[in-house]
Design a protein around this motif. Structure first.
Motif, mmCIF file in Angstrom:
data_model
loop_
_atom_site.group_PDB
_atom_site.id
_atom_site.type_symbol
_atom_site.label_atom_id
_atom_site.label_comp_id
_atom_site.label_asym_id
_atom_site.label_seq_id
_atom_site.Cartn_x
_atom_site.Cartn_y
_atom_site.Cartn_z
ATOM 1 N N THR A 16 0.855 -1.185 0.000
ATOM 2 C CA THR A 16 0.000 0.000 0.000
ATOM 3 C C THR A 16 0.890 1.233 0.000
ATOM 4 O O THR A 16 1.819 1.322 0.808
ATOM 5 C CB THR A 16 -0.889 0.040 1.265
ATOM 6 O OG1 THR A 16 -1.667 -1.152 1.323
ATOM 7 C CG2 THR A 16 -1.808 1.249 1.243
ATOM 8 N N PRO A 17 0.643 2.190 -0.904
ATOM 9 C CA PRO A 17 1.450 3.412 -0.870
ATOM 10 C C PRO A 17 1.196 4.193 0.413
ATOM 11 O O PRO A 17 0.079 4.209 0.929
ATOM 12 C CB PRO A 17 0.982 4.189 -2.108
ATOM 13 C CG PRO A 17 -0.390 3.671 -2.374
ATOM 14 C CD PRO A 17 -0.398 2.239 -1.937
ATOM 15 N N ILE A 18 2.232 4.812 0.921
ATOM 16 C CA ILE A 18 2.138 5.601 2.146
ATOM 17 C C ILE A 18 2.368 7.067 1.802
ATOM 18 O O ILE A 18 3.212 7.399 0.973
ATOM 19 C CB ILE A 18 3.185 5.128 3.172
ATOM 20 C CG1 ILE A 18 2.870 3.709 3.646
ATOM 21 C CG2 ILE A 18 3.286 6.085 4.364
ATOM 22 C CD1 ILE A 18 3.973 3.087 4.501
ATOM 23 N N ILE A 19 1.613 7.949 2.443
ATOM 24 C CA ILE A 19 1.830 9.391 2.319
ATOM 25 C C ILE A 19 2.476 9.888 3.606
ATOM 26 O O ILE A 19 1.919 9.738 4.696
ATOM 27 C CB ILE A 19 0.517 10.152 2.061
ATOM 28 C CG1 ILE A 19 -0.095 9.732 0.729
ATOM 29 C CG2 ILE A 19 0.768 11.657 2.087
ATOM 30 C CD1 ILE A 19 0.737 10.100 -0.480
ATOM 31 N N HIS A 20 3.671 10.435 3.497
ATOM 32 C CA HIS A 20 4.396 10.980 4.646
ATOM 33 C C HIS A 20 4.268 12.500 4.627
ATOM 34 O O HIS A 20 4.592 13.149 3.628
ATOM 35 C CB HIS A 20 5.872 10.580 4.571
ATOM 36 C CG HIS A 20 6.721 11.220 5.632
ATOM 37 N ND1 HIS A 20 7.011 10.602 6.829
ATOM 38 C CD2 HIS A 20 7.335 12.436 5.682
ATOM 39 C CE1 HIS A 20 7.765 11.395 7.559
ATOM 40 N NE2 HIS A 20 7.977 12.513 6.890
ATOM 41 N N THR A 78 4.227 19.549 3.450
ATOM 42 C CA THR A 78 3.979 18.937 2.146
ATOM 43 C C THR A 78 3.951 17.416 2.294
ATOM 44 O O THR A 78 4.368 16.868 3.306
ATOM 45 C CB THR A 78 5.042 19.341 1.111
ATOM 46 O OG1 THR A 78 6.335 18.940 1.587
ATOM 47 C CG2 THR A 78 5.034 20.839 0.885
ATOM 48 N N GLU A 79 3.448 16.747 1.271
ATOM 49 C CA GLU A 79 3.296 15.301 1.332
ATOM 50 C C GLU A 79 4.266 14.607 0.384
ATOM 51 O O GLU A 79 4.458 15.058 -0.753
ATOM 52 C CB GLU A 79 1.856 14.897 1.003
ATOM 53 C CG GLU A 79 0.853 15.408 2.036
ATOM 54 C CD GLU A 79 -0.570 14.952 1.746
ATOM 55 O OE1 GLU A 79 -0.857 14.640 0.568
ATOM 56 O OE2 GLU A 79 -1.376 14.885 2.692
ATOM 57 N N VAL A 80 4.875 13.540 0.872
ATOM 58 C CA VAL A 80 5.809 12.741 0.088
ATOM 59 C C VAL A 80 5.220 11.347 -0.084
ATOM 60 O O VAL A 80 4.821 10.702 0.900
ATOM 61 C CB VAL A 80 7.187 12.648 0.784
ATOM 62 C CG1 VAL A 80 8.103 11.681 0.038
ATOM 63 C CG2 VAL A 80 7.825 14.026 0.886
#
Length: 305
Positions: free
Chosen positions: A41-45, A83-85
């Motif tokens: 699952t992609p993660i948003i940091h 911001t989101e990575v």
């Protein structure tokens, strides 16, 4: 898509500082039916003060170039707070038999398929730089070494002399100056190894002389868990495709490898890719920007609006 945001507690700050020093171990994924290739699952940091790409790569145990490709709008050294990575922890399995070790060079990942359970362990790796590519091969783990000695080849000696005006020492014993790190696995009887490194920067990049580099904790895990004679395949699959559940069309495209440092490889639209996408013009409109600038993320081809 999961979202992770740090909290300003003392415990979490201390934990985060530990992560800067020591990467997490491999991502481990349950394997489903043989016809299903989507894992993770992609993660948003969410960025906080002090974050930068190398630290995030180690924290989430992903490759540096994978982070760059997935976040082309971000400055890897000057991330803006809030911001989101995107952390690329979702992927399609390469088109291979699920057995042993598989290294897919364009995505700079190593897959280890557990022989005793239906799971795959995924690690970021560094591979050979342009002109010193890691060879494609089907081989096996022929030897395991703890605290290996590094003996530069004659070719390495000549290259170092040409670049720096002096020769390397004939051998480097175990220790901080040894580029093999603490553990090494030999591919068959060749000179190529899967090994640790004395430089944290370079994992998930094309930076070696042809060997496969790993974080120290990752190579130790492989050393402890992968037996001699385990099958190893090194493949070159920049494009991975899958019909999940027989209908969902998923595709993942990575920058193809090139031996020319001044140019990037171009994605080739093969007959297999043409057949997979089909005649749907809308799907091609979705996909063409990714073909031009691969980001290594899983894309679903689906009607828009």
């Amino acid at each position: 898509m999961k979202k992770y945001k740090k909290t300003p507690t003392i415990f979490f700050v201390c934990f985060s500082l530990l992560l800067l020093i020591k990467p997490t171990l491999a991502s481990v994924y349950e394997l489903g039916d043989v016809n299903k290739r989507l894992i993770g699952t992609p993660i948003i940091h969410t960025v906080v003060k002090g974050d930068y790409f190398q630290q995030l790569a180690e924290q989430y145990n992903v490759g540096f170039l994978a982070l760059l490709a997935a976040n082309p709008q971000q400055d890897p050294f000057l991330l803006k707070e809030g911001t989101e990575v995107v952390i690329p922890n979702q992927m399609l399995l390469p088109f291979i038999t699920r057995k042993g070790i598989v290294i897919n060079l364009p995505e700079l990942r190593l897959y280890y398929f557990s022989p005793e359970e239906n799971k795959v362990h995924v690690f970021p790796v560094g591979i050979g730089r342009q002109g010193l590519s890691t060879p494609l091969t089907s081989t096996y783990i022929g030897e395991k070494r703890e605290n290996p000695t590094w003996r530069p080849t004659q070719e390495m000696q000549e290259r170092h002399f040409a670049e720096h005006g002096e020769y390397l020492a004939k051998e480097f014993p175990a220790g901080p100056n040894n580029p093999f790190g603490k553990y090494a696995l030999r591919l068959g009887t060749s000179e190529y190894l899967i090994h640790g490194s004395n430089k944290r920067f370079g994992i998930g990049m094309r930076a070696s002389s042809g060997c496969i580099r790993m974080y120290d904790d990752d190579i130790k895990w492989l050393f402890d868990n992968v037996p001699i004679n385990t099958k190893v395949r090194v493949v070159n699959q920049p494009v991975k495709m899958s019909f999940e559940n027989g209908d969902k069309q998923l595709i993942e495209i990575h920058q193809p490898l090139t031996e020319d440092e001044s140019s990037q490889g171009k994605v080739i639209v093969t007959k297999a890719l043409q057949k997979f996408v089909g005649p749907n013009r809308e799907y091609w409109q979705q996909l063409l920007p990714v073909i031009e600038n691969p980001h290594g993320l899983v894309v679903e081809l689906a009607p828009q609006g």
